[in-house]
Design a protein around this motif. Sequence first.
Motif, PDB file in Angstrom:
ATOM      1  N   GLU A 110      23.265 -16.867 -30.118  1.00  9.24           N
ATOM      2  CA  GLU A 110      24.313 -16.998 -29.109  1.00  9.24           C
ATOM      3  C   GLU A 110      24.990 -18.358 -29.188  1.00  9.24           C
ATOM      4  O   GLU A 110      26.208 -18.479 -29.048  1.00  9.24           O
ATOM      5  CB  GLU A 110      23.722 -16.794 -27.704  1.00  9.24           C
ATOM      6  N   GLN A 111      24.180 -19.390 -29.454  1.00 11.16           N
ATOM      7  CA  GLN A 111      24.771 -20.727 -29.601  1.00 11.16           C
ATOM      8  C   GLN A 111      25.782 -20.763 -30.736  1.00 11.16           C
ATOM      9  O   GLN A 111      26.894 -21.285 -30.586  1.00 11.16           O
ATOM     10  CB  GLN A 111      23.664 -21.746 -29.900  1.00 11.16           C
ATOM     11  N   ARG A 112      25.388 -20.189 -31.865  1.00  6.80           N
ATOM     12  CA  ARG A 112      26.286 -20.188 -33.029  1.00  6.80           C
ATOM     13  C   ARG A 112      27.561 -19.425 -32.700  1.00  6.80           C
ATOM     14  O   ARG A 112      28.668 -19.820 -33.068  1.00  6.80           O
ATOM     15  CB  ARG A 112      25.614 -19.542 -34.244  1.00  6.80           C
ATOM     16  N   LEU A 113      27.411 -18.303 -31.999  1.00  4.06           N
ATOM     17  CA  LEU A 113      28.575 -17.506 -31.641  1.00  4.06           C
ATOM     18  C   LEU A 113      29.481 -18.278 -30.689  1.00  4.06           C
ATOM     19  O   LEU A 113      30.715 -18.206 -30.801  1.00  4.06           O
ATOM     20  CB  LEU A 113      28.135 -16.181 -31.002  1.00  4.06           C
ATOM     21  N   ALA A 114      28.866 -19.007 -29.766  1.00  5.15           N
ATOM     22  CA  ALA A 114      29.665 -19.805 -28.838  1.00  5.15           C
ATOM     23  C   ALA A 114      30.465 -20.847 -29.607  1.00  5.15           C
ATOM     24  O   ALA A 114      31.637 -21.108 -29.306  1.00  5.15           O
ATOM     25  CB  ALA A 114      28.754 -20.477 -27.810  1.00  5.15           C
ATOM     26  N   GLU A 115      29.840 -21.437 -30.626  1.00  2.00           N
ATOM     27  CA  GLU A 115      30.523 -22.460 -31.402  1.00  2.00           C
ATOM     28  C   GLU A 115      31.761 -21.927 -32.101  1.00  2.00           C
ATOM     29  O   GLU A 115      32.757 -22.649 -32.256  1.00  2.00           O
ATOM     30  CB  GLU A 115      29.572 -23.069 -32.447  1.00  2.00           C
ATOM     31  N   VAL A 116      31.712 -20.689 -32.563  1.00  2.00           N
ATOM     32  CA  VAL A 116      32.905 -20.162 -33.243  1.00  2.00           C
ATOM     33  C   VAL A 116      33.813 -19.413 -32.285  1.00  2.00           C
ATOM     34  O   VAL A 116      34.881 -18.956 -32.653  1.00  2.00           O
ATOM     35  CB  VAL A 116      32.539 -19.237 -34.440  1.00  2.00           C
ATOM     36  N   GLY A 117      33.368 -19.245 -31.041  1.00  2.49           N
ATOM     37  CA  GLY A 117      34.227 -18.594 -30.066  1.00  2.49           C
ATOM     38  C   GLY A 117      34.101 -17.078 -30.039  1.00  2.49           C
ATOM     39  O   GLY A 117      35.025 -16.376 -29.643  1.00  2.49           O
ATOM     40  N   SER A 148      25.285  -5.134 -34.295  1.00  2.00           N
ATOM     41  CA  SER A 148      26.102  -5.863 -33.330  1.00  2.00           C
ATOM     42  C   SER A 148      26.400  -7.257 -33.860  1.00  2.00           C
ATOM     43  O   SER A 148      25.736  -7.731 -34.788  1.00  2.00           O
ATOM     44  CB  SER A 148      25.382  -5.974 -31.985  1.00  2.00           C
ATOM     45  N   VAL A 149      27.393  -7.887 -33.265  1.00  2.00           N
ATOM     46  CA  VAL A 149      27.766  -9.245 -33.674  1.00  2.00           C
ATOM     47  C   VAL A 149      26.559 -10.166 -33.530  1.00  2.00           C
ATOM     48  O   VAL A 149      26.244 -10.962 -34.413  1.00  2.00           O
ATOM     49  CB  VAL A 149      28.950  -9.739 -32.818  1.00  2.00           C
ATOM     50  N   LEU A 150      25.846 -10.017 -32.411  1.00  2.00           N
ATOM     51  CA  LEU A 150      24.680 -10.860 -32.165  1.00  2.00           C
ATOM     52  C   LEU A 150      23.614 -10.637 -33.225  1.00  2.00           C
ATOM     53  O   LEU A 150      23.026 -11.585 -33.749  1.00  2.00           O
ATOM     54  CB  LEU A 150      24.095 -10.560 -30.778  1.00  2.00           C
ATOM     55  N   GLU A 151      23.379  -9.359 -33.544  1.00  2.00           N
ATOM     56  CA  GLU A 151      22.339  -9.050 -34.520  1.00  2.00           C
ATOM     57  C   GLU A 151      22.670  -9.624 -35.888  1.00  2.00           C
ATOM     58  O   GLU A 151      21.791 -10.078 -36.613  1.00  2.00           O
ATOM     59  CB  GLU A 151      22.143  -7.526 -34.624  1.00  2.00           C
ATOM     60  N   ASN A 152      23.954  -9.595 -36.231  1.00  2.00           N
ATOM     61  CA  ASN A 152      24.374 -10.156 -37.517  1.00  2.00           C
ATOM     62  C   ASN A 152      23.935 -11.611 -37.635  1.00  2.00           C
ATOM     63  O   ASN A 152      23.408 -12.044 -38.647  1.00  2.00           O
ATOM     64  CB  ASN A 152      25.905 -10.082 -37.663  1.00  2.00           C
ATOM     65  N   VAL A 153      24.198 -12.374 -36.566  1.00  2.00           N
ATOM     66  CA  VAL A 153      23.868 -13.799 -36.604  1.00  2.00           C
ATOM     67  C   VAL A 153      22.363 -14.001 -36.448  1.00  2.00           C
ATOM     68  O   VAL A 153      21.770 -14.859 -37.107  1.00  2.00           O
ATOM     69  CB  VAL A 153      24.640 -14.557 -35.509  1.00  2.00           C
ATOM     70  N   ARG A 166      31.844 -13.753 -26.369  1.00  2.00           N
ATOM     71  CA  ARG A 166      32.166 -12.611 -25.502  1.00  2.00           C
ATOM     72  C   ARG A 166      32.080 -11.279 -26.265  1.00  2.00           C
ATOM     73  O   ARG A 166      32.040 -10.209 -25.688  1.00  2.00           O
ATOM     74  CB  ARG A 166      33.562 -12.782 -24.890  1.00  2.00           C
ATOM     75  N   ARG A 167      32.040 -11.324 -27.585  1.00  2.00           N
ATOM     76  CA  ARG A 167      32.004 -10.099 -28.386  1.00  2.00           C
ATOM     77  C   ARG A 167      30.597  -9.788 -28.882  1.00  2.00           C
ATOM     78  O   ARG A 167      30.407  -8.925 -29.739  1.00  2.00           O
ATOM     79  CB  ARG A 167      32.916 -10.262 -29.612  1.00  2.00           C
ATOM     80  N   MET A 168      29.594 -10.525 -28.330  1.00  2.00           N
ATOM     81  CA  MET A 168      28.295 -10.487 -29.010  1.00  2.00           C
ATOM     82  C   MET A 168      27.627  -9.117 -29.009  1.00  2.00           C
ATOM     83  O   MET A 168      26.860  -8.809 -29.904  1.00  2.00           O
ATOM     84  CB  MET A 168      27.362 -11.542 -28.433  1.00  2.00           C
ATOM     85  N   GLN A 169      27.909  -8.265 -28.012  1.00  2.00           N
ATOM     86  CA  GLN A 169      27.259  -6.959 -27.990  1.00  2.00           C
ATOM     87  C   GLN A 169      28.033  -5.898 -28.772  1.00  2.00           C
ATOM     88  O   GLN A 169      27.559  -4.780 -28.943  1.00  2.00           O
ATOM     89  CB  GLN A 169      27.075  -6.484 -26.543  1.00  2.00           C
ATOM     90  N   ASP A 170      29.229  -6.235 -29.186  1.00  2.00           N
ATOM     91  CA  ASP A 170      30.047  -5.235 -29.862  1.00  2.00           C
ATOM     92  C   ASP A 170      29.587  -5.003 -31.290  1.00  2.00           C
ATOM     93  O   ASP A 170      29.019  -5.879 -31.923  1.00  2.00           O
ATOM     94  CB  ASP A 170      31.519  -5.679 -29.883  1.00  2.00           C
ATOM     95  N   ARG A 171      29.885  -3.803 -31.805  1.00  2.00           N
ATOM     96  CA  ARG A 171      29.587  -3.492 -33.198  1.00  2.00           C
ATOM     97  C   ARG A 171      30.449  -4.364 -34.089  1.00  2.00           C
ATOM     98  O   ARG A 171      31.653  -4.456 -33.885  1.00  2.00           O
ATOM     99  CB  ARG A 171      29.917  -2.018 -33.476  1.00  2.00           C
ATOM    100  N   ALA A 172      29.828  -4.987 -35.063  1.00  2.00           N
ATOM    101  CA  ALA A 172      30.567  -5.921 -35.914  1.00  2.00           C
ATOM    102  C   ALA A 172      31.722  -5.233 -36.627  1.00  2.00           C
ATOM    103  O   ALA A 172      32.757  -5.833 -36.894  1.00  2.00           O
ATOM    104  CB  ALA A 172      29.622  -6.560 -36.927  1.00  2.00           C
ATOM    105  N   GLY A 173      31.552  -3.962 -36.940  1.00  2.00           N
ATOM    106  CA  GLY A 173      32.601  -3.234 -37.643  1.00  2.00           C
ATOM    107  C   GLY A 173      33.853  -3.034 -36.812  1.00  2.00           C
ATOM    108  O   GLY A 173      34.940  -2.785 -37.328  1.00  2.00           O
ATOM    109  N   ALA A 174      33.704  -3.156 -35.469  1.00  2.00           N
ATOM    110  CA  ALA A 174      34.840  -2.918 -34.589  1.00  2.00           C
ATOM    111  C   ALA A 174      35.679  -4.168 -34.361  1.00  2.00           C
ATOM    112  O   ALA A 174      36.703  -4.120 -33.699  1.00  2.00           O
ATOM    113  CB  ALA A 174      34.335  -2.378 -33.251  1.00  2.00           C
ATOM    114  N   LEU A 175      35.250  -5.284 -34.914  1.00  2.00           N
ATOM    115  CA  LEU A 175      35.983  -6.537 -34.712  1.00  2.00           C
ATOM    116  C   LEU A 175      37.313  -6.547 -35.457  1.00  2.00           C
ATOM    117  O   LEU A 175      37.490  -5.849 -36.452  1.00  2.00           O
ATOM    118  CB  LEU A 175      35.127  -7.707 -35.237  1.00  2.00           C
TER     119      LEU A 175
END
Lengths: 306, 319, 251
Positions: C130-137, C96-101, C140-149
């Motif tokens: 989550e903080q880092r993800l918020a910084e880049v915007g 997931s996006v979150l797991e990547n970070v 809202r995609r944090m639970q999604d599979r990174a490959g689906a982005l």
Amino acid sequence: MSTALLLVQVLNGLQLGVLLFLIAAGLTLVFGVMDFINLAHGVQYMIGAYLAAMFVAWTGSFWLGLALTLPTALAFGLLLEVLIFRRLYGRDHLDQVLATFGLIIFLNQAVKVLWGAAPLSVPMPELLSGSVRLMDGLLYPVYRLALITVGLCSALGLSLLISKTRVGMLVRAGASNAPMVSALGVDIGRLFMIVFGFGAMLAGFAGAIVAPILSVEPGMGDNLLILTFVVIVIGGIGSIRGAFIAALLVGLIDTLGRAFGPQLLRLMMEPAAANQTGRSLAPMLIYILMAAVLFFRPSGLFPVRQ
Amino acid sequence: MKRTLRSPAVWLFLALALVPLAAKLGAEGYLLSLATRALIFAIAALSLDLILGYGALASFGHAAFLGIGSYAVGILAAHGTGEIVLQLAVAMVAAILFAAATSAVSLRTSGVYYIMSTLAFGQMLYFLGVSLSAYGGDDGMSLAGRSRVLGTAFLESDGALYYVVLGVLVAFYAGARRIMGSRFGRVLSGIRENPVRMRAIGFEPFRYQLVACVIAGCMCAVAGVLLANQTGFVSPAYMTWQRSGELMVMVILGGIGTLWGAILGALAFLVLEEVLSGLTEHWKLILGPLLVMVALSGRGGIAGVVARVQRLFHGRGVR
Amino acid sequence: MSAALLSIEDLHKSYGSLRVTDGVSLAVRAGELHALIGPNGAGKTTLIHQLSGVLPSDSGRVVFDGIDVTAFSLPERVRIGLARSFQITSILPAYSVLENVALAVQARSGSSFRFWLPVADERALNEEAEQRLAEVGLLRRMQDRAGALSHGEKRLLEIAIAIATAPKLLLLDEPLAGLGQEESRATIALLKQLKSRFTIVLVEHDMDAVFALADRVSVLVNGRVLASGTAADIRSHPAVRVAYLGDEEVV
């Protein structure tokens, strides 16, 4: 240890070496060009031996039998390629392992069904039978000398084919970067077929010419398969030159190690211990060699791909 | 609780727990013996999935650990020690040392070079076993009886051995699941997915892969100890490359990287072998093409098929 | 004068007779955004590979934060604060996006030789991710599979992962590659924010971005630094215009 004995073992080692090269050449190209792990290459060798046994028995002539074996082995290889292997290109190596493993199981059983489980023998051709006197007290079979010669000539022929012909150039290019070759407009499917067929034929040829001096039986390709993989790994995948050098190396070290290992060790330790250690170490030698090569050169001696 | 009930593994283990009862009702000790053997290979396959499925480390020498475990039992028994606790300790220490030493070399390579490197070490151990004439050499040696458990003859009963093996399988499965969900497991999977990315965030893949290989080797050695007890025999034949190949086939057949797939793969392979050989003496003519078809289908083995069926039943479920 | 955080001293790299990096010397000051521009084939990405440790250099030195890191591997450099993003997106698609970070955070928060506790439950890791993800915007995609982005989201994820390693210096290799107008603008705005927190070396073709962000610019041509100075200097530099003529749009 007399010179005669040493010479015999060196020749035996060379014979094993050229045999390994004939089988390894096809395997290293298939792996290099198609990135395909073909565990069933060993059965290709076995099929060649069985075909030779069958055709020689039919025609009554070794030469006729051999002549019939080559195209049949090629056809069989192409059949396998069309039916099974071409669906596995680009797939995970593990799927290739599974499929070719299944193929080994099937074909080893199939030859048992067709020809029985008992070993077959192939009579040696008149022309090449008998022994020749190489030096005082040393008689060496003509056939084995012929094998070595044929093997070395094949190696030369193959290297010329690879380096001087257009097909050879495509094969070399494919071995270092197949997608690029395809992108350049070459019919990569046809190239794969040529490589595969040729490799299968070489392996079958090896099986056929060795049939008179070995017993033709189910599973004869299995242990040779492993030796062949050792050869192409030491030599570097995709490299014919590497396969040649590695094959001779493996053939010589394995043969000489088994023959003279215990004797050499007896110079350093007691006879009983030397015998025990020699017997343990001899079969391990080529694996120790491979592990050592991989330690210093993780991609073999002459890797083709970066 | 609900998620536990959904896990196919739990149903599998429940079914397996009932096998001895079925054995009593039906066929003789043969069924129990087959089941025990199948579960032992399931443990070995499970340990291989840890590195093959999760680490993308295709070890073609994993059967060497079955040999290490078996010979630990055989050699110690030959010198008068039948106590399983000691045998296990020796087996695990030997496995750890062997795995650490050989992986330190093998992990310097990748791809087919890695496969061949592991094969080489497996072969070396095999030839070592063949050459040990004191312990049967090529012929192997028979064991006088099963290992003693804290001095008792607990394992002499086939039923007891079966439940011990099942217990070890369940424990190892649960442990492996735990490991995969831990920090270590996440790193290991990440290295498989994208080693460059992992290095780019500060992980050195080598040490994690090494530890994974050691854990897997240790688990497989335990299976080896159990194997010697089940067959009553110790032989270098447990360590051939064909054996290692069969272990790989079991994992791939079951579905790599799922853990319970490896168990299914081992069970399927051994049961299939048994059933088919009962049908015809040329059963290999059926098994071979079956494996080829599984490989060609590319549906992720048995576990992949089950996952698909599950999704059909539960709608658009989680992966 | 601000101290040099990254000092590149006479770096060389050749492939056979092809000299890709031919004596590059550069100093990147702490706190600045230093852009690296040049025509295609100038050797920019190779230089980034050498600076990050992906490629070994034939000769020369790389000194980071006072330490000679020339012999350091990629993970070693990251651990002392020299991080990078990749030109061709390199993420963990099945995670997931979150797991990547979170993995990037995990790499610098204690040992990863922990086998028992589920890492998904580690609140500290997840919160920081989550903080880092918020910084880049990308929150809202944090639970999604990174490959689906989408491609643009993946480029943002690259940046999020890089800053999650808590670097002192960021090597960004064409973060705007393949982005449309909107996404480019958004990313440039993000980089403006990151400017104040990290020293950045930015390899880019997009001249708008370069001149909007860069404090200083160095021009790489044929493996050598042709010119180095403020954005204004470079804009009017005659040799630079020549080098770019026919190759790229000169602003």
